[in-house]
Design an enzyme around this catalytic site. Sequence first.
Site, mmCIF file in Angstrom:
data_model
loop_
_atom_site.group_PDB
_atom_site.id
_atom_site.type_symbol
_atom_site.label_atom_id
_atom_site.label_comp_id
_atom_site.label_asym_id
_atom_site.label_seq_id
_atom_site.Cartn_x
_atom_site.Cartn_y
_atom_site.Cartn_z
ATOM 1 N N ASP A 60 0.827 -1.206 0.000
ATOM 2 C CA ASP A 60 0.000 0.000 0.000
ATOM 3 C C ASP A 60 0.861 1.257 0.000
ATOM 4 O OD1 ASP A 60 -2.498 -1.461 2.203
ATOM 5 O OD2 ASP A 60 -2.356 -1.480 0.016
ATOM 6 N N GLU A 140 -20.182 -4.566 3.740
ATOM 7 C CA GLU A 140 -19.780 -5.973 3.735
ATOM 8 C C GLU A 140 -18.398 -6.096 4.361
ATOM 9 O OE1 GLU A 140 -21.718 -6.466 -0.728
ATOM 10 O OE2 GLU A 140 -19.603 -6.916 -0.390
ATOM 11 N N LYS A 142 -14.618 -7.218 4.268
ATOM 12 C CA LYS A 142 -13.617 -7.428 3.214
ATOM 13 C C LYS A 142 -12.914 -8.757 3.483
ATOM 14 C CE LYS A 142 -10.100 -4.887 0.631
ATOM 15 N NZ LYS A 142 -9.088 -5.934 0.582
ATOM 16 N N ASP A 144 -10.652 -12.025 3.380
ATOM 17 C CA ASP A 144 -9.273 -12.340 3.014
ATOM 18 C C ASP A 144 -9.293 -13.620 2.174
ATOM 19 O OD1 ASP A 144 -6.163 -12.810 4.876
ATOM 20 O OD2 ASP A 144 -6.573 -12.091 2.856
ATOM 21 N N TYR A 250 -18.382 -16.967 -0.416
ATOM 22 C CA TYR A 250 -19.514 -16.053 -0.311
ATOM 23 C C TYR A 250 -19.579 -15.243 -1.597
ATOM 24 C CZ TYR A 250 -20.031 -16.834 4.748
ATOM 25 O OH TYR A 250 -20.243 -17.387 5.980
ATOM 26 N N LYS A 340 -9.653 -0.021 5.056
ATOM 27 C CA LYS A 340 -8.735 -1.022 5.587
ATOM 28 C C LYS A 340 -8.368 -0.686 7.026
ATOM 29 C CE LYS A 340 -5.937 -3.179 2.961
ATOM 30 N NZ LYS A 340 -4.807 -3.599 2.094
ATOM 31 N N CYS A 434 32.727 -4.533 6.904
ATOM 32 C CA CYS A 434 31.743 -5.510 6.427
ATOM 33 C C CYS A 434 31.790 -6.769 7.282
ATOM 34 C CB CYS A 434 32.025 -5.852 4.962
ATOM 35 S SG CYS A 434 30.943 -7.133 4.290
ATOM 36 N N CYS A 437 33.145 -9.739 4.770
ATOM 37 C CA CYS A 437 34.494 -9.813 4.195
ATOM 38 C C CYS A 437 35.516 -8.940 4.913
ATOM 39 C CB CYS A 437 34.453 -9.448 2.718
ATOM 40 S SG CYS A 437 34.059 -7.706 2.393
ATOM 41 N N CYS A 453 29.432 -1.888 1.339
ATOM 42 C CA CYS A 453 30.707 -2.590 1.254
ATOM 43 C C CYS A 453 31.219 -2.420 -0.175
ATOM 44 C CB CYS A 453 30.524 -4.072 1.582
ATOM 45 S SG CYS A 453 31.989 -5.071 1.229
ATOM 46 N N CYS A 459 33.204 -9.962 -1.921
ATOM 47 C CA CYS A 459 32.429 -10.079 -0.680
ATOM 48 C C CYS A 459 31.476 -11.272 -0.786
ATOM 49 C CB CYS A 459 31.638 -8.803 -0.435
ATOM 50 S SG CYS A 459 30.590 -8.878 1.033
#
Length: 765
Positions: A60, A140, A142, A144, A250, A340, A434, A437, A453, A459
Amino acid sequence: MSPQQTSTAQPVDASGQDLNPAEPDDALKEEYAELVDRVRAARTAYYVEDAPRISDAEYDALYRRLEELEALHPQIVANDSPTQEVGGEVSAAFAPVEHLARMYSLEDVFSTDELVAWMDKTAAAVAELPGAPAPAWLTELKIDGLAVNLLYRGGELVRAATRGDGTTGEDVTHNVRTIGSIPTVLQGEGIPEEVEVRGEVFISAKDFRALNEAIVAEGRAPFANPRNAAAGSLRQKDPEVTARRRLSMYVHGVGAATGLEAATQSEVYGLLEGWGLPVSPYTKVLASTGEVLELIEEYGRRRHDLIHEIDGIVVKIDDRRTQFRLGHTSRVPRWSVAYKYPPEEVNTTLLDILVNVGRTGRVTPFGLMEPVRVAGSTVEMATLHNQDVVRAKGVLIGDTVVLRKAGDVIPEIVGPVVALRDGSEREFVMPTHCPSCGTELRPAKEGDVDIRCPNARSCPAQLRERVFHAAGRGAFDIEALGYEAALALTAPDEPATPPLTSEAQLFDLTPEDLREVRIRREKRRKGEPTGETELVPYFWTKGTAKKPSEPTATTRKLFEELEKAKSQPLWRVLVALSVRHVGPTAARSLATAFGSMQAIRDADEQTLAGVDGVGPTIAAAVTEWFAEPWRCEIVERWAAAGVRMEDEVDASLPRTLEGVTVVVTGSLERYSRDSAKEAVLQRGGKASGSVSRRTDFLVAGENAGTKLDKAEQLGVPVLDEAGFELLLARGPEAFAGDGDDDDTPPPPGAGQDAAAETTDDEDGK
């Protein structure tokens, strides 16, 4: 006005004057191109592969940022931008099915303020329609789940298909017939001769838990969430497997319908229920915004006590005539919205902050936490992006932190619970060298926030990430070369010298090279962990006195897929090289413009930058990449091993479409969407995904939809399939001076129910 409606409109001030925004700089263009690629990849992972790689919340955020950039800088809007399309694709594993009426996505809002603004705006639009009743709001849950379109003829179920891209879905008829709640024959009166019924296939929360327990008992990885369990179950090639998964459905509306008479959406639901179709028990018609907000609050408290998982509430105008009059944008209805719920939050302990080194060398901190259950999954890691983010969030190692996770998403550390500190906490210190390395870390250029790095060649961590990336779906698509296999190839526990010290060696590997590779794994007794570890072979079996060691089935598959990968097209090879900024979009542009790897290597930076879809930033990255001899060695070694470095071009095809932009929409008899696009590209044209004033021709097949409407509004010439073939053969000159519109196909779907129902589970992905 909704973000979908403004994404291609010129920004205006309060008086309606164009603001004429400045030309975006290269960094913004680069961000935009990357966003387009990431959103498109997320859609494929979510809808086609049923294996989301990013969370709903992250998606999103990416999508909203994409809309924001397009609203502020309409001149950069890509013709194939995801904001111009209904999300989703069609898997090659199932036969494609054309829907009679298009299935749309829903506009999302993420706060009650946004929802109230949408309802006020929509009510005002309805008030301007002569004779339209004041809105009643159908609400209604929502679900999943997975959007499915059922086609009944003469009351009998003849076909079931997934939503797909809104126009074309996947044929899952045999699997849908195993779902007990879906009738194969409708009962009752007033059944249309032909009707598309839309709904969501899902697995109940109770059945999802039981399914995952059974899968874990079998030693397999559980499903991440109910949506993917439903989608994965419905896409099984064996219907008997689907039947054992206890799926439900549904229904929530209709698409094309012959003779359906109902004044409101809620009346449609009554008819569907009367014909024996399963309708959600949670649907309500409400009269006011206040009632809608009360319902949202109620289900926010009850969301984990329902039959199925939800992530929001869908709000629709109930009156179907009003729906028809309000119509749709290019991808969403103007009469429906999805609210949401905000992400969920829990507290847990931040045990440590570690760092990961990516394929371009970027060093990214991430939090290691006490495992905690949130939003349906157990979480123990979360990214912290960079040292500035760690500092900005104010988190210390040992803190109790607020962890946020929306649905099935990648988690986010929000911040510390300072009141719970006891003095034992300590600050995170970004490493100076790093961890893989030992090379000293530094920004790539002055002013960069991220540190990297610089040891790109040697590496082990960067090599591992590059090898894994090269095997990805957007590159060579080597399924048997997953992350653990990439680790075993580049940094095994034994031997000291790994099989791969450069990706240049990838196609030179033999099974014998992998015989001695071992990794450390935890010992288990009777399936239970012991806390002890042992070195075990990764690519070969252990071997016994009776059965010598041999390559595993996965290893054999790995080498089969490596051989197949050699014939992948040029653009995939370019993606596999891990050139910074070169994703699938830029790679396709380069491959189309130059045709061979050698031509790309030989092109100067200015020539590269002049390619449509490339620009100076990507051109500089490509030039810089080929300036390194060790990187050129990768190309040369792959080529020597037989990897394709040049696209096959049919020299007999005339370059009739040089400089011509063509949009193909709807269903053609002799061309798939990809083959039509390829036909345009092979003749030198540009195959776009959306209509604009720069479009030279629109090719309209059956169910052409809104692109046809927009082309007619802009005066873009419209061709049918015969006209398309004439265009391919003779170019635009074949239509010079032709003002006759006789060949223009009529708007597809004439006579069908114009208020085609949306898919309530779709987030625009």
